[in-house]
Design an enzyme around this catalytic site. Structure first.
Site, PDB file in Angstrom:
ATOM      1  N   SER A   1     -14.602  38.709  37.017  1.00  0.00           N
ATOM      2  CA  SER A   1     -14.293  38.303  36.222  1.00  0.00           C
ATOM      3  C   SER A   1     -14.261  38.297  35.159  1.00  0.00           C
ATOM      4  CB  SER A   1     -15.264  36.724  36.679  1.00  0.00           C
ATOM      5  OG  SER A   1     -16.486  36.803  36.116  1.00  0.00           O
ATOM      6  N   GLY A   2     -13.752  37.419  33.883  1.00  0.00           N
ATOM      7  CA  GLY A   2     -13.530  37.592  32.045  1.00  0.00           C
ATOM      8  C   GLY A   2     -13.944  36.564  31.935  1.00  0.00           C
ATOM      9  N   GLY A   3     -13.834  35.976  30.185  1.00  0.00           N
ATOM     10  CA  GLY A   3     -13.731  34.875  29.632  1.00  0.00           C
ATOM     11  C   GLY A   3     -12.839  33.744  30.099  1.00  0.00           C
TER      12      GLY A   3
ATOM     13  N   VAL B   1     -10.304  38.217  38.777  1.00  0.00           N
ATOM     14  CA  VAL B   1      -9.637  38.736  39.630  1.00  0.00           C
ATOM     15  C   VAL B   1     -10.557  38.456  41.262  1.00  0.00           C
ATOM     16  CG1 VAL B   1      -8.995  40.890  39.465  1.00  0.00           C
ATOM     17  CG2 VAL B   1      -9.133  40.124  37.766  1.00  0.00           C
TER      18      VAL B   1
ATOM     19  N   LYS C   1      -5.524  37.862  40.089  1.00  0.00           N
ATOM     20  CA  LYS C   1      -6.163  37.280  39.242  1.00  0.00           C
ATOM     21  C   LYS C   1      -5.438  36.014  39.091  1.00  0.00           C
ATOM     22  CE  LYS C   1      -5.672  40.077  35.226  1.00  0.00           C
ATOM     23  NZ  LYS C   1      -4.512  40.721  33.885  1.00  0.00           N
TER      24      LYS C   1
ATOM     25  N   ASP D   1      -4.335  47.895  25.841  1.00  0.00           N
ATOM     26  CA  ASP D   1      -6.365  47.711  25.836  1.00  0.00           C
ATOM     27  C   ASP D   1      -6.519  49.241  26.896  1.00  0.00           C
ATOM     28  OD1 ASP D   1      -8.562  46.803  25.571  1.00  0.00           O
ATOM     29  OD2 ASP D   1      -7.662  45.700  26.305  1.00  0.00           O
TER      30      ASP D   1
END
Length: 812
Positions: free
Chosen positions: A22-24, A28, A42, A136
């Site tokens: 997980s991210g901000g 996923v 996602k 990125d």
């Protein structure tokens, strides 16, 4: 990781099986289609699903990823950006990320490195040939499958025919792997930026360290833009290849076709790293830094160990598509913590969808849409009158400081400099990274002096941070290099140095009574000195196996100590020090806690460490009585996330996304929680007389919220032409001078506004005919100096303003 209670069971036609990471901005999942095919799905967080701009960005990500196909990318198999919770499914690739691979097994050997390099070059060929720039490329976005690497996560990519969004102008990336143009000119990024990122990534894969690693993201970003890469540990022929990839000018880097030919010559056997290595930077032999913001390395100093432990404890494992860099957000509690205990690097890393992303904003914009005109009524009486002689002003402190003394104009100080100001009545004493402490008149913006004693003649691990003002002296922690530091007492009226003593390079100092306490240069003692002379009053010997940082609560000195040799659990000890002789009384021994936020009555408020503070709630608040040592835990609500601050008897939590939450410090009950449209906000200040909470973003956008409800009252356009590359509560600051507000942006742009007329623009003022008594030079420009008109990135004529020449005072 197994699904949690709040996770959906299905998404589209896919059954969700596990969490991959997980991210901000999203989670996923590992999922399975009806036919049994495994995919990585996602899913956007609910709060962002309501943001139409975010949906537009997500559609661009899906479109970009769908255009890319190849042996070394993970293809999109399905998506629904218009669903209630937008989602995208890609082919699941079993295998660790490159960052996980290095964490488990160390740097790659020659054969592994050759396969990685050629696979990534081919992936970039597939990406660029359809007009997409990844933007990125980093270890967390490279999966190490058995048959070669896979490039994932096009969340911040841009297709050549995509319209550039200007509402927030947000550009993301990860500092150690971003190109110079991505940091300084994000709208000019081309495929050559990915080549630069590939070069940095290959250095990391070969050595376990990035070529621009620094102790903080802003320093790393500076080194990417201005410094040569650290390549001493990279053996030939890879050394020569990555050196070309890491050229500052985009047109000097090899194209993909040439790069493939160069990489094809890499041997599958032999040495990847030099025998001796070193930390110097290629080209100048200067000393480098190996703290490893990209690799999780250490600077080698014992007092840095706690930072490494905390990062290690907070890193989440991810597999397959996830590649989610886990991090933590520290709490600061009203004092800008210099100490690396609270993980300076992760403090300013923003978790983006699918990975840890470093967030930048285009000049003049950081998430709002211009000045809100629904501010306080101009007809009601003022709760706090404006101070006599005040006028709106704006000042670039880094530029204005160059007018003081020879040689300063040669130092290129720009971007995120982590400024910090301390206040005494109408005078501000401000310092920061790579520029000296200076005094500013908060009524007019006049720069009274900039200390010659603290001049930075080179850029590197140096800074000057004001600790406080007392007895006619300004106390500054001056760090001219990464190995030396001193506590300097300056005359408050002139900036002249009165005395200086060596101190620790990474710990705080504090004022109490007529003394100032600091950690000794060997980190083995806390030394209390007479503030007037610098003479030692008493010394507290730090217990063996511990390190301590001093702090003062209620004018009483304390030592915040931690075990320096603990490998798994972070144990902290808080001791109260007798002001007369430094004798210590142990108050508590705590497990895995942050620094104290401050005092509420006799209770020191402390938060526990969490693995992902911007998305995972703090479970409780610890109240520690500083007289008796009694402890009480107060449960916290679900939005107790982000960075905590104790302000005027209220507990505030500020998240990277702009959510601000107020909590009762006694009961732990949530008073209100508001998702604002301004990201990267600093520490709030409270005006009970105006019933208002004020905050400032890294780009100098002021935000006013109702103290009782959290309702937004108004926000301004940005005041800085630089929008910041950092984050967290140290990136910006708000102060009150009577009824006026002073804001400090992350590039040391200072400004002052009337909260009843927050959108009023300053006008150029004439330079006084004579210098202010006691000053070394006028900080203002002459009235004949041309000013440059700058336009905010916010749409609409309301955001246009004439920005004064740096250093000029202004009046309404």
């Amino acid at each position: 990781m197994p699904l949690s209670a709040g996770d959906p069971k299905t998404m589209g036609d896919y059954r969700l099986l596990d969490r991959l990471g997980s991210g901000g901005m999203g989670v996923v999942y590992l999922a399975r289609s009806a036919s049994g095919r495994q995919v990585a799905v996602k899913v956007v967080h609910a709060q962002f699903a309501e943001d139409e701009e975010f949906r537009t960005r997500f559609r661009q990500e899906v479109a970009a990823a769908r255009r890319v196909s190849g042996a070394f990318t993970a293809p999109v198999v399905d998506a629904d950006p218009d669903a209630e919770r937008p989602w995208m499914a890609t082919l699941y690739v079993p295998g660790p990320t490159l960052s996980e691979r290095l964490t488990e097994h160390g740097p790659l050997n020659a054969a592994e490195l050759r396969q990685l390099a050629l696979g990534l070059a081919e992936a970039l060929h597939d990406i660029h040939r359809v007009g997409v720039v990844h933007r990125d490329l980093k270890p967390a976005n490279v999966l190490m499958a058995d048959d070669g690497p896979r490039v994932i996560d096009f969340g911040i990519s841009r297709a050549a025919d995509n319209q550039v969004l200007t509402v927030t102008g947000r550009v993301m990336g990860t500092p150690p792997f971003m190109s110079p143009e991505q940091l300084s000119r994000p709208r000019e990024v081309t495929g050559a930026s990915d080549v630069f990122s590939l070069g940095a990534l290959l250095v990391y894969a070969a050595t376990g360290k990035g070529p621009f690693d620094g102790e903080s993201p802003y320093l790393t970003a500076y080194q990417v833009v201005h410094e040569p890469p650290a390549l001493n540990e990279v053996a030939q022929p890879l050394h020569g290849i990555v050196e070309r990839c890491l050229a500052k000018a985009a047109d000097e880097r090899p194209g993909i076709a040439e790069l493939v030919r160069l990489l094809d010559e890499l041997p599958a056997k032999g040495a990847v790293r030099t025998e001796e290595g070193g930390s110097g930077r290629s080209g100048n032999g200067g000393s480098g830094d190996s703290s490893g913001s990209g690799s999780g390395g250490s600077s080698g100093k014992d007092k840095k160990k706690r930072e490494g432990k905390r990062e290690g404890k907070s890193e989440g494992k991810s597999a397959g598509k996830a590649g989610a860099d886990q991090g933590t957000w520290p709490t600061w509690g009203g004092v800008r913590r210099r100490r690396p205990v609270l993980a300076a690097v992760v403090a300013v890393a923003a978790l983006a969808l699918g990975g840890g992303a470093f967030v930048l904003y285009s000049p003049g914009d950081d998430g709002g849409s211009g000045v809100r005109t629904s501010g306080p009524s101009t007809d009601t009486p003022r709760a706090i009158p404006l101070p006599q002689g005040w006028r709106p002003w704006q000042l670039s402190l880094t530029e204005a400081s160059k007018d003081f003394g020879p040689g300063r104009e040669l130092v290129d100080v720009s971007g995120d400099v982590t400024p910090h100001c301390t206040q005494q009545e109408t005078k501000l004493y401000c310092g920061g990274d790579s520029f000296p402490t200076a005094r500013v008149d908060a009524l007019t913006g006049h720069l009274d002096w900039s200390s010659d004693a603290l001049v930075m003649r080179s850029i590197g691990m140096n800074d000057s941070e004001p600790v406080g003002v007392h007895g006619g002296l300004v106390f500054v922690q001056h760090t001219p290099s990464d190995t030396t530091a001193e506590l300097v007492a300056l005359d408050a009226d002139s900036g002249d140095k009165k005395w200086a003593e060596p101190i620790s390079t990474g710990l705080d100092s504090a004022l109490f009574d007529d003394m100032v306490i600091s950690s000794g240069p060997d980190d083995q003692s806390l030394i209390a000195r007479d503030e007037a002379t610098g003479e030692t009053r008493w010394t507290y010997q730090v217990p063996k196996g511990q390190q301590c940082s001093p702090v003062a609560y209620g004018d009483v000195p304390f030592g915040l100590c931690w075990d320096s040799n603990e490998e798994t659990v972070l144990w902290s000890t808080i001791v109260r020090l007798d002001k007369r002789d430094g004798s210590a009384t142990k108050l508590a021994r705590l497990k895995d806690t942050e620094d104290g936020l401050g005092l509420d009555g006799d209770d020191l408020l402390i938060l526990p460490m969490v693995t992902d503070a911007d998305n995972g709630a703090y479970p409780y608040l610890l109240r520690l009585n500083i007289r008796t040592g009694e402890q009480r835990r107060v449960p916290l609500p679900k939005y107790a996330q982000g960075m905590g601050a104790l302000v005027e008897g209220r507990l505030f939590f500020v998240q990277e996304s702009g959510r601000v939450t107020a909590v009762d410090v006694d009961s732990g009950e949530q008073l209100w929680s508001r998702q604002t449209t301004v990201e990267r906000l600093g520490m709030p200040i409270v005006s009970t007389a105006e019933d208002t909470v004020y905050l400032c973003s890294g780009s100098g956008r002021l935000l006013a919220l109702n103290l009782q409800t959290g309702e937004e009252l108004w926000q301004t356009a940005p005041h800085s032409s630089y929008s910041g590359s950092g984050g967290g509560m140290e990136s910006s600051q708000v102060l009150r001078v009577g009824g006026s507000i002073v804001g400090v942006a992350s590039d040391a742009t200072l400004f002052s506004v009337d909260p009843r007329h927050p959108d009023a623009k300053p006008a150029d003022a004439k330079t006084p005919d004579a210098k202010t008594p006691g000053t070394k030079s006028s900080g203002t420009k002459s009235s004949g100096t041309k000013t440059s008109d700058t336009k905010s990135a916010d749409p609409g004529p309301a955001t246009k303003s004439a920005k004064p020449t740096p250093g000029a005072t202004s009046e309404r």
